[in-house]
Design an enzyme around this catalytic site. Structure first.
Site, PDB file in Angstrom:
ATOM      1  CG  HIS A 198      92.115  41.299  75.408  1.00 12.99           C
ATOM      2  ND1 HIS A 198      92.325  39.969  75.699  1.00 12.99           N
ATOM      3  CD2 HIS A 198      91.439  41.332  74.235  1.00 12.99           C
ATOM      4  CE1 HIS A 198      91.781  39.233  74.741  1.00 12.99           C
ATOM      5  NE2 HIS A 198      91.244  40.027  73.846  1.00 12.99           N
ATOM      6  NE  ARG A 241      88.948  43.750  73.104  1.00 13.53           N
ATOM      7  CZ  ARG A 241      88.898  44.177  71.844  1.00 13.53           C
ATOM      8  NH1 ARG A 241      89.237  45.413  71.553  1.00 13.53           N
ATOM      9  NH2 ARG A 241      88.507  43.378  70.886  1.00 13.53           N
ATOM     10  CE  LYS A 244      85.124  43.012  71.475  1.00 13.88           C
ATOM     11  NZ  LYS A 244      85.243  43.072  70.009  1.00 13.88           N
ATOM     12  CG  ASP A 247      83.553  34.911  73.416  1.00 13.68           C
ATOM     13  OD1 ASP A 247      83.272  33.702  73.586  1.00 13.68           O
ATOM     14  OD2 ASP A 247      84.402  35.300  72.593  1.00 13.68           O
ATOM     15  CB  CYS A 249      86.419  31.638  75.009  1.00 14.34           C
ATOM     16  SG  CYS A 249      86.631  33.277  74.315  1.00 14.34           S
ATOM     17  CE1 TYR A 250      88.498  37.238  76.444  1.00 15.09           C
ATOM     18  CE2 TYR A 250      86.516  37.290  75.090  1.00 15.09           C
ATOM     19  CZ  TYR A 250      87.877  37.511  75.241  1.00 15.09           C
ATOM     20  OH  TYR A 250      88.607  37.979  74.194  1.00 15.09           O
ATOM     21  CG  ASP A 302      81.156  34.028  71.020  1.00 18.71           C
ATOM     22  OD1 ASP A 302      80.504  34.560  71.917  1.00 18.71           O
ATOM     23  OD2 ASP A 302      81.758  34.691  70.146  1.00 18.71           O
ATOM     24  CG  ASP A 309      85.048  27.104  68.424  1.00 18.22           C
ATOM     25  OD1 ASP A 309      85.809  26.986  69.400  1.00 18.22           O
ATOM     26  OD2 ASP A 309      84.348  28.123  68.230  1.00 18.22           O
ATOM     27  CG  HIS A 312      84.254  29.440  71.765  1.00 10.98           C
ATOM     28  ND1 HIS A 312      84.790  29.736  70.535  1.00 10.98           N
ATOM     29  CD2 HIS A 312      84.188  30.614  72.449  1.00 10.98           C
ATOM     30  CE1 HIS A 312      85.031  31.044  70.471  1.00 10.98           C
ATOM     31  NE2 HIS A 312      84.679  31.601  71.618  1.00 10.98           N
TER      32      HIS A 312
HETATM   33 ZN   LIG Z   1      85.348  33.433  72.372  1.00  8.72          ZN
END
Ligand SMILES: [Zn+2]
Length: 386
Positions: A198, A241, A244, A247, A249-250, A302, A309, A312
């Site tokens: 992850h 992952r 998935k 996103d 934030c990754y 995201d 938010d 993020h």
């Molecule tokens: Zn995220």
């Protein structure tokens, strides 16, 4: 609750004021009224994450090179002082139990502020007591007394201990082996041994090993293969992952691994490393963040369709900074997609605060003695019995 709202509103309001039509590179500006509505709906679930809100907002501002007014910085210091637990470490809010995650966020926020007032808030002796209270005999750490174990805790502990000069080999005894046991057949790391790799946990485990000087003990090539495979061919952003969705934030949790890997492979004598680029598609990530992750009225998110938010916003900007800046202080190469106004300040890939703030904090705390190590010898003997 109202107090909390006004606290964040103060930071945000000052931000709006300092933006003052200077330029439009990132439209984080939103009407204060909307912001208050946003917080009043969301405050309850963030009640145990209040130091995180301070860190996410302060780090976003430092990446945008927006100065923090001295009065606001001092208010944040005093708020974080109220989050510090009498037993050491920081809690998610005043009167709550100490927890490693808000401890990491609070120490980072105070190091970003970087004033004497900020540094003096951290009770290092008590912080060391708290770290010992969550240390486990197998080398792992629980997130809080009686709480769960996962690799985030090792990173939070190593990060705050190294920044504040309380890191001792004894405190991190067995931690390297425990983190190494989280690297699985995929090449990435899981939260605890035996689970799925992850992005968030992989970053935490790798960054903790970098702090402990043991990152070479990972299977670096397998980790590299895993992380570069997480950048998505179509979107340009990262997934957390296998299988998935992308996103924002990754952009930091995954792309932030590449500077760590670059350095680790360089130290291992790898001769084929570029001196201009990280080993991921830096332009494609910038395109994803700039074009797909911005809310037209301010803040980042995201993926399109999701709401903005502060989490993020912080990690999209952090990832964008990694994608823009290659190298370190000695060797630096920038790749800025679009206008020069898109340029952010560099971020330190281990601590995720600006590198000069890391240097300043380390310098400050190095002048102070490491708190009494012997005091914890008995505690450790005891824990070995269990
Ligand atoms: Zn995220």
């Amino acid at each position: 609750k109202l107090k909390a709202e006004s606290q964040y509103s103060v930071i945000y309001f000052c931000y709006i004021k300092t933006r003052g039509g200077k330029n439009n590179r990132f439209e984080l500006v939103t009407p204060v009224t909307n912001y208050r509505v946003f917080l009043s709906f969301r405050t309850q679930c963030l009640d145990a994450s209040r130091p995180w809100l301070c860190f996410w907002i302060l780090h976003s501002l430092e990446l945008l090179e927006e100065p923090i007014p001295a009065a606001v910085a001092s208010d944040v210091c005093q708020f974080l002082a109220r989050c510090q637990s009498p037993t050491g470490g920081f809690a998610g809010g005043p009167g709550q139990h100490a927890h490693l995650a808000p401890t990491y966020a609070a120490v980072n926020a105070l190091c970003i502020i970087g004033t004497e007032e900020a540094y003096n808030i951290i009770d290092r002796e008590k912080l060391l007591d708290f770290l010992w209270s969550v240390k486990q005999p197998d080398g792992s750490f629980v997130m809080h007394v009686g709480g769960e174990v996962d690799v985030r805790s090792a990173y939070c502990a190593a990060s705050v201990a190294s920044l504040t000069n309380i890191l001792t080999p004894k405190l991190f005894e067995n931690t390297t082996n425990w983190i190494l046991s989280c690297q699985n057949w995929e090449g990435g790391l899981s939260g605890v041994p035996g689970l799925e790799a992850h992005g968030g946990y992989t970053f935490c485990g790798t960054a903790a090993l970098v702090i402990l000087g043991k990152e070479h003990m990972l299977d670096l090539k397998a980790l590299l293969r895993w992380v570069v495979s997480r950048q998505m061919r179509f979107e340009g952003g990262f997934q957390g992952r296998c299988n998935k969705l992308v996103d924002g934030c990754y952009s930091f949790w995954q792309a932030g691994l590449l500077p760590l890997l670059h350095r680790a492979l360089f130290k291992e004598g790898e001769s084929e490393l570029s001196r201009q680029r990280w080993m991921f598609e830096q332009q494609a990530l910038q395109e994803y963040i700039l074009l797909c992750c911005q809310n037209p009225t301010g803040g980042l998110l995201d993926k399109p369709g999701k709401s903005r938010d502060f989490y993020h916003t912080c990690y999209c900007l952090s990832g964008l900074s990694i994608a823009q800046h290659f190298g370190n202080v000695d060797l630096h190469h920038e790749i800025i997609l679009g206008r020069e106004e898109n340029r952010l300040a560099p971020t330190h890939p281990v601590y995720n605060i600006c590198p000069e703030k890391v240097a300043q904090a380390v310098q400050h705390f190095l002048r102070l003695p490491v708190p009494d190590v012997n005091k914890h010898k008995n505690a450790n003997l005891l824990s070995n019995c269990f």
